[in-house]
Design a protein around this motif. Sequence first.
Motif, PDB file in Angstrom:
ATOM      1  N   ALA A  77     -29.942  38.037  46.850  1.00 53.51           N
ATOM      2  CA  ALA A  77     -30.825  36.829  47.073  1.00 53.51           C
ATOM      3  C   ALA A  77     -30.746  35.537  46.645  1.00 53.51           C
ATOM      4  O   ALA A  77     -30.986  34.454  47.389  1.00 53.51           O
ATOM      5  CB  ALA A  77     -32.247  37.514  46.951  1.00 53.51           C
ATOM      6  N   ILE A  78     -30.243  35.608  45.260  1.00 56.11           N
ATOM      7  CA  ILE A  78     -30.097  34.342  44.548  1.00 56.11           C
ATOM      8  C   ILE A  78     -28.839  33.507  45.296  1.00 56.11           C
ATOM      9  O   ILE A  78     -28.859  32.489  45.660  1.00 56.11           O
ATOM     10  CB  ILE A  78     -29.921  34.509  43.197  1.00 56.11           C
ATOM     11  N   ALA A  79     -27.577  34.008  45.554  1.00 59.87           N
ATOM     12  CA  ALA A  79     -26.654  33.897  46.407  1.00 59.87           C
ATOM     13  C   ALA A  79     -27.041  33.143  47.642  1.00 59.87           C
ATOM     14  O   ALA A  79     -26.628  32.144  48.088  1.00 59.87           O
ATOM     15  CB  ALA A  79     -25.376  34.895  46.509  1.00 59.87           C
ATOM     16  N   ARG A  80     -27.829  33.850  48.497  1.00 57.75           N
ATOM     17  CA  ARG A  80     -28.251  33.467  49.890  1.00 57.75           C
ATOM     18  C   ARG A  80     -29.096  32.079  49.470  1.00 57.75           C
ATOM     19  O   ARG A  80     -29.028  31.247  50.498  1.00 57.75           O
ATOM     20  CB  ARG A  80     -29.173  34.513  50.431  1.00 57.75           C
ATOM     21  N   VAL A  84     -24.280  30.190  43.691  1.00 61.11           N
ATOM     22  CA  VAL A  84     -22.795  30.945  43.751  1.00 61.11           C
ATOM     23  C   VAL A  84     -21.892  30.977  42.609  1.00 61.11           C
ATOM     24  O   VAL A  84     -21.822  29.780  42.169  1.00 61.11           O
ATOM     25  CB  VAL A  84     -22.239  30.506  44.945  1.00 61.11           C
ATOM     26  N   ARG A  85     -21.319  31.908  41.963  1.00 68.35           N
ATOM     27  CA  ARG A  85     -20.669  31.728  40.732  1.00 68.35           C
ATOM     28  C   ARG A  85     -19.174  32.257  41.012  1.00 68.35           C
ATOM     29  O   ARG A  85     -18.827  33.193  41.935  1.00 68.35           O
ATOM     30  CB  ARG A  85     -21.177  32.461  39.817  1.00 68.35           C
ATOM     31  N   SER A  86     -18.305  31.811  40.085  1.00 73.49           N
ATOM     32  CA  SER A  86     -17.144  32.602  40.138  1.00 73.49           C
ATOM     33  C   SER A  86     -16.834  33.173  38.874  1.00 73.49           C
ATOM     34  O   SER A  86     -17.928  33.167  38.096  1.00 73.49           O
ATOM     35  CB  SER A  86     -15.896  31.431  39.789  1.00 73.49           C
ATOM     36  N   PHE A 109     -21.183  35.601  54.025  1.00 74.09           N
ATOM     37  CA  PHE A 109     -22.169  34.532  54.278  1.00 74.09           C
ATOM     38  C   PHE A 109     -22.684  34.512  55.569  1.00 74.09           C
ATOM     39  O   PHE A 109     -24.050  34.346  55.586  1.00 74.09           O
ATOM     40  CB  PHE A 109     -21.417  33.086  53.901  1.00 74.09           C
ATOM     41  N   GLU A 110     -22.246  34.881  56.447  1.00 73.47           N
ATOM     42  CA  GLU A 110     -22.797  35.068  57.935  1.00 73.47           C
ATOM     43  C   GLU A 110     -23.399  36.308  58.111  1.00 73.47           C
ATOM     44  O   GLU A 110     -24.274  36.519  58.982  1.00 73.47           O
ATOM     45  CB  GLU A 110     -21.529  34.583  59.060  1.00 73.47           C
ATOM     46  N   GLY A 111     -23.290  37.263  57.110  1.00 74.76           N
ATOM     47  CA  GLY A 111     -23.822  38.364  57.379  1.00 74.76           C
ATOM     48  C   GLY A 111     -23.445  39.506  58.258  1.00 74.76           C
ATOM     49  O   GLY A 111     -23.928  40.399  58.871  1.00 74.76           O
ATOM     50  N   THR A 112     -22.007  39.358  58.798  1.00 73.15           N
ATOM     51  CA  THR A 112     -21.214  40.015  59.786  1.00 73.15           C
ATOM     52  C   THR A 112     -20.330  40.938  59.014  1.00 73.15           C
ATOM     53  O   THR A 112     -19.457  41.418  59.695  1.00 73.15           O
ATOM     54  CB  THR A 112     -20.527  39.104  60.615  1.00 73.15           C
ATOM     55  N   GLN A 169     -25.287  25.361  46.644  1.00 71.58           N
ATOM     56  CA  GLN A 169     -26.016  24.176  46.284  1.00 71.58           C
ATOM     57  C   GLN A 169     -25.673  24.043  44.969  1.00 71.58           C
ATOM     58  O   GLN A 169     -25.294  22.838  44.444  1.00 71.58           O
ATOM     59  CB  GLN A 169     -27.402  24.283  46.679  1.00 71.58           C
ATOM     60  N   LEU A 170     -25.563  25.241  44.092  1.00 69.60           N
ATOM     61  CA  LEU A 170     -25.414  25.113  42.759  1.00 69.60           C
ATOM     62  C   LEU A 170     -24.262  25.903  42.434  1.00 69.60           C
ATOM     63  O   LEU A 170     -24.176  27.113  42.956  1.00 69.60           O
ATOM     64  CB  LEU A 170     -26.573  25.505  42.024  1.00 69.60           C
ATOM     65  N   LEU A 171     -22.987  25.608  41.996  1.00 74.24           N
ATOM     66  CA  LEU A 171     -21.724  26.178  41.906  1.00 74.24           C
ATOM     67  C   LEU A 171     -21.541  26.497  40.284  1.00 74.24           C
ATOM     68  O   LEU A 171     -21.607  25.633  39.469  1.00 74.24           O
ATOM     69  CB  LEU A 171     -20.653  25.498  42.430  1.00 74.24           C
ATOM     70  N   LEU A 172     -21.457  27.730  40.103  1.00 70.45           N
ATOM     71  CA  LEU A 172     -21.409  28.142  38.655  1.00 70.45           C
ATOM     72  C   LEU A 172     -19.991  28.558  38.276  1.00 70.45           C
ATOM     73  O   LEU A 172     -19.274  29.615  39.169  1.00 70.45           O
ATOM     74  CB  LEU A 172     -22.277  29.419  38.270  1.00 70.45           C
ATOM     75  N   LEU A 173     -19.145  28.101  37.529  1.00 71.48           N
ATOM     76  CA  LEU A 173     -17.643  28.271  37.344  1.00 71.48           C
ATOM     77  C   LEU A 173     -17.743  28.964  36.125  1.00 71.48           C
ATOM     78  O   LEU A 173     -17.827  27.946  34.961  1.00 71.48           O
ATOM     79  CB  LEU A 173     -16.891  27.033  37.612  1.00 71.48           C
ATOM     80  N   ASP A 174     -17.017  29.887  35.795  1.00 71.56           N
ATOM     81  CA  ASP A 174     -17.016  30.671  34.496  1.00 71.56           C
ATOM     82  C   ASP A 174     -15.419  30.730  33.997  1.00 71.56           C
ATOM     83  O   ASP A 174     -14.513  31.236  34.844  1.00 71.56           O
ATOM     84  CB  ASP A 174     -17.441  32.259  34.691  1.00 71.56           C
ATOM     85  N   GLU A 175     -15.117  29.477  33.091  1.00 74.66           N
ATOM     86  CA  GLU A 175     -13.701  29.576  32.811  1.00 74.66           C
ATOM     87  C   GLU A 175     -12.802  29.151  33.800  1.00 74.66           C
ATOM     88  O   GLU A 175     -11.951  30.120  33.948  1.00 74.66           O
ATOM     89  CB  GLU A 175     -13.246  30.828  31.822  1.00 74.66           C
ATOM     90  N   PRO A 176     -12.910  28.295  34.449  1.00 76.06           N
ATOM     91  CA  PRO A 176     -12.209  28.023  35.743  1.00 76.06           C
ATOM     92  C   PRO A 176     -10.629  27.733  35.224  1.00 76.06           C
ATOM     93  O   PRO A 176      -9.781  27.867  35.968  1.00 76.06           O
ATOM     94  CB  PRO A 176     -12.821  26.680  36.424  1.00 76.06           C
TER      95      PRO A 176
END
Length: 267
Positions: A77-80, A84-86, A109-112, A169-176
């Motif tokens: 639900a949070i991702a929708r 979104v995180r890496s 993302f499209e739900g397909t 809208q908010l991108l979370l990057l873990d040790e890119p």
Amino acid sequence: MSEPCVLETRNLVKEFKGFVAVDDVNLKIQKGHIHALIGPNGAGKTTVFNLLTKFLTPTRGHILFKGQDITAMKSAAIARKGVVRSFQISAVFPHMTALENIRIALQSFEGTSFSFWKSGASLNRLNERCLELLDAVGLAEYANTTTVELAYGRKRALELATTLAMEPQLLLLDEPTQGMGAEDVDRVVELVRKAAQGRTVLMVEHNLSVVSKLCDRITVLAQGAVLTEGDYDTVSADPQVREVYMGRDGSGERGAASAPNKTEAAQ
């Protein structure tokens, strides 16, 4: 703060059988900023990320996204909603092509994703967007290359493209930049800067040279709590930050803090 707050934590706490891994953390991530979360090994950075994306449930406290309390929401639900995180370890399908990896992200993302009755040819309509995303991270020429054949830095770029497919809208990057050589690090810095256009980024990063080049604001964690916060010049000059990175005995064995413009191991 002049810009609105996209993500906020209020008195966030995570305990594991009496051990306090995250201790009363209050964050405010401004819209349009690249915000870094740094600190020594065991500081609680990745635990905070896991709390924000609901891979862990807070013991106490609240998480707000664009003013809405999302503390009780599930990861999907949070991702929708656009968070979104890496991950530290590249999370792509090794035996699919780069284009196919992006296409799976777009399907999700499209739900397909589970439309098994549809012809595989029906997915071709996504190819144009896939190629746009690959081009955005410098991988257009590798569209039909099997992912396992890509160099490590290009795999991380592909992972970034898959996260962008989710239109965060908010991108979370873990040790890119974890495990990268200098050339790949420079490439990823430019990719993150490009990805940040029109969105907000929160990143955990061990390389303070990267942080100094990219980030508008930095929060330093130590022993699960916020030690200090500010821009790079403010944080790198803070005596408490230098103490954390050099060690309490002042020996300087981890003394990259004495030259904070160089690569430092903050994870």
